[in-house]
Motif scaffolding. Sequence first.
Motif, mmCIF file in Angstrom:
data_model
loop_
_atom_site.group_PDB
_atom_site.id
_atom_site.type_symbol
_atom_site.label_atom_id
_atom_site.label_comp_id
_atom_site.label_asym_id
_atom_site.label_seq_id
_atom_site.Cartn_x
_atom_site.Cartn_y
_atom_site.Cartn_z
ATOM 1 N N GLY A 1 9.053 0.569 -0.766
ATOM 2 C CA GLY A 1 8.268 0.523 0.473
ATOM 3 C C GLY A 1 8.852 -0.468 1.468
ATOM 4 O O GLY A 1 8.886 -0.210 2.675
ATOM 5 N N GLY B 1 2.110 5.175 -6.913
ATOM 6 C CA GLY B 1 0.759 4.890 -7.384
ATOM 7 C C GLY B 1 0.444 5.550 -8.704
ATOM 8 O O GLY B 1 -0.200 4.959 -9.564
ATOM 9 N N MET C 1 3.288 4.404 7.170
ATOM 10 C CA MET C 1 2.459 4.142 5.984
ATOM 11 C C MET C 1 1.237 5.067 5.977
ATOM 12 O O MET C 1 0.908 5.677 4.954
ATOM 13 N N LEU D 1 0.282 7.907 3.242
ATOM 14 C CA LEU D 1 -0.991 7.836 2.516
ATOM 15 C C LEU D 1 -1.824 9.114 2.689
ATOM 16 O O LEU D 1 -2.572 9.495 1.785
ATOM 17 N N VAL E 1 0.842 -1.199 0.000
ATOM 18 C CA VAL E 1 0.000 0.000 0.000
ATOM 19 C C VAL E 1 0.879 1.252 0.000
ATOM 20 O O VAL E 1 0.613 2.217 -0.722
ATOM 21 N N LEU E 2 1.941 1.209 0.779
ATOM 22 C CA LEU E 2 2.852 2.349 0.845
ATOM 23 C C LEU E 2 3.486 2.618 -0.512
ATOM 24 O O LEU E 2 3.569 3.763 -0.971
ATOM 25 N N GLY F 1 7.446 0.307 -6.383
ATOM 26 C CA GLY F 1 6.890 0.825 -5.132
ATOM 27 C C GLY F 1 7.043 -0.181 -4.000
ATOM 28 O O GLY F 1 7.408 0.174 -2.881
ATOM 29 N N GLY G 1 2.374 1.736 -3.429
ATOM 30 C CA GLY G 1 1.395 1.926 -4.506
ATOM 31 C C GLY G 1 0.972 0.557 -4.998
ATOM 32 O O GLY G 1 1.818 -0.202 -5.510
ATOM 33 N N GLY H 1 -0.169 6.171 -2.755
ATOM 34 C CA GLY H 1 1.092 5.496 -2.429
ATOM 35 C C GLY H 1 2.244 6.166 -3.165
ATOM 36 O O GLY H 1 2.046 7.040 -4.006
#
Lengths: 291, 437
Positions: A241, A284, A271, A275, A228-229, A237, A231, A281
């Motif tokens: 991350g 992202g 994180m 976000l 998620v961090l 990513g 993307g 992210g």
Amino acid sequence: MNLVIDIVISGLISGSVYALLAIGFSLIFGVARIVNIAHTAFYMVAAYCIYYVSLKMGLHPVWGMLLAIVLVSLLGMLCYQLFINPIREHEGAVLIATIALAIAFQEIVSIKFTGTYLSVPSLIKGYFTILGVKVFYQQLLTFCAAVLVMAVLWVFLMRTRLGLAIRSTAQDREVANLMGINEARVAMFVMGISVGLAAFAGAVVVPLTVLEPHMWMPPLIMMMAVVVLGGLGSLKGSFTGAYIMGFAQALVVFLAPMGAYLKGSVALSIMIVVLLIRPEGLFGVAFEEER
Amino acid sequence: MKKLNVLCSIVLVSFLVVTISVPAWGARIKIGVIGPMKYVQGKGHWNGAKMARDEINAKGGIKVGDEMMKIKLVKADSNEILNVTDAANAMERLITRSKVDFVIGGFRTEAVLAMQDIAMENKMIFIGVGAATNELCDRVGRDYDTYKYWFRGSPFNSSLLAKTAFVQVGTVAAILQKNLNIPKIKIAVVGEKAMWVEGMIRACKVFLPKMGMEVVGIWRPSPVATDVTAELSAIQRSGAHIIFTIFSSSVGIPFARQAGELKIPAVLTGINVEAQKDGFWEATQGMGNYLMTMNTYARGVESNELTKAFVDGYVAKYGETPTYTSDTYSAIVNTLAPVIEEAGTLDADKIVAILENRVYKSTSGTIKYMKDAKGNHLHELTWGPGYLTSLAVQWQDGELKAFWPNNWVAAKGAPPITYKGMVPYKIPPWMIEKYKK
């Protein structure tokens, strides 16, 4: 200065472990939009496979690792065909199906091996000292493996026909289908590769950890945070991350030893902060452009 | 035909009446054994209880009044290591559905506190075999009428665990000072983040400096951490000679394994529950060598005349050394059985009244329940020479050997205590290499 070296080395090592797990997870999401919660459960199955082959059958751990990667990849493809493909259009159902798969694996392992804590021997025993910090050879192997896997994956995606098909499918599933690419088959292959990466992570990480049927849960949380961090769906990513999370954890342990147990929480807080500033992210946007 | 139907109905009704009205069909005492059954701790609970049941039933059972009643065990998987709610549900099931007469077991403090409340609401005698927090017995002192059905079976409470661990670490510190010429011992405290550890951490800050040691840092990893190399690097950097561990969860394995593999020049002492088990050697791939932990049992070591028969019998039956959760054996054989016979009933109140005033021998020492300063019953185990002391054991080349108490003088003028089967403590060679120059 010594503290900085400690933090850098510790961060690089734990970041590599997260990277190995997150890349596979990110790949299957990027291509097939499958949020595979069972990803780390496959990692757990690989770990037990290595334990069984090396300690119960008495073979060299390398055989266990090779067998684990092959078997778990096949298991992943089989699970995809049986449980995920039929419901793929319903993302919520896929999510629940993969949770069910993970719990099923956990219970099967629990019945077979009980909850007793187990371990497997290191592939390369011992340690070396770098700038006064002791590092296991196995940790070095994990770090090198993460970098190597990333490079191989990049070559595979950029220089092979299957890689081209995977990228096309990731960009636009329907157009790829119209161009004659069997999108379902590509997804199945990617599932195999993704799960194979989880098994590979299991193979290099398992000598550093403890085997127990719930060992898939803690890395799952961290791996999802990494993805998620970075993307969702972005390999670059995920890689970045993973190291951010690794360094965040190392910082907590070295700067606040009384709060070492908070290392996971601090990483997750980072994180959330990222976000809030950049909801898609770190990578992202690039990922959206690719699609 | 009609007569036959009537006859069948009469037979059926009679059978039902007899079955319902005589619940003691074969008259058995039902004991619920609760614990995390998929884990070694629960396995210990169950194995100890089974051994007790087999032994008592082979002798014809327990005499309750004029009747000999055999023991029936009911196994309940609390899943408490992962889920406290599951533990509470398991206790509820034991009491309401299985209708047990007594409950023994429990391991994780957070879960045992919840289970204790349910047992007490139902006036069910619950002998805790696993959790150490003081609060479990403090509740008896604060609200006797509600909590009097709780008794601690094993281990003794966190404060006393800390006290024993300090005595043991003092012994190791003296050995290091004498053999390696270290003027002032530096000590790193590493305690998992769990409720039972909190009091011990506070005690470490106060008592270790009073013992002449310098506390160089306190680390609190997660109980389920799998990689502690960062913590170990920081500890090595601190120059600690001793690492005082307080672990009951899985973190004890990677910590010992990684410390051994990295040859951190500090000895591991304190409490590491995972290291109390035979499987520890394999789990650490032999890297847990020289680790010391507090323990209850070790092969060849006798705390009193009951220990040997129990340990040998357990090893013969299950192929492994018993751990403190196997004290379910003692909870049945030494605690419950004689009291039930004395009371002549299964009535909880009558049994509590007898048990709380009893002094008796168990397989790990003599049990006497403590009272608080005001004289209130706590149902807490008495610690010290003549009662329960535990052992200090060390992994020495694949075997768990005990080295304490060995000529231990608990107080000035008190006679030295040595249990049968003690061996000398061994300093890891890499420690000797580093400091003996």
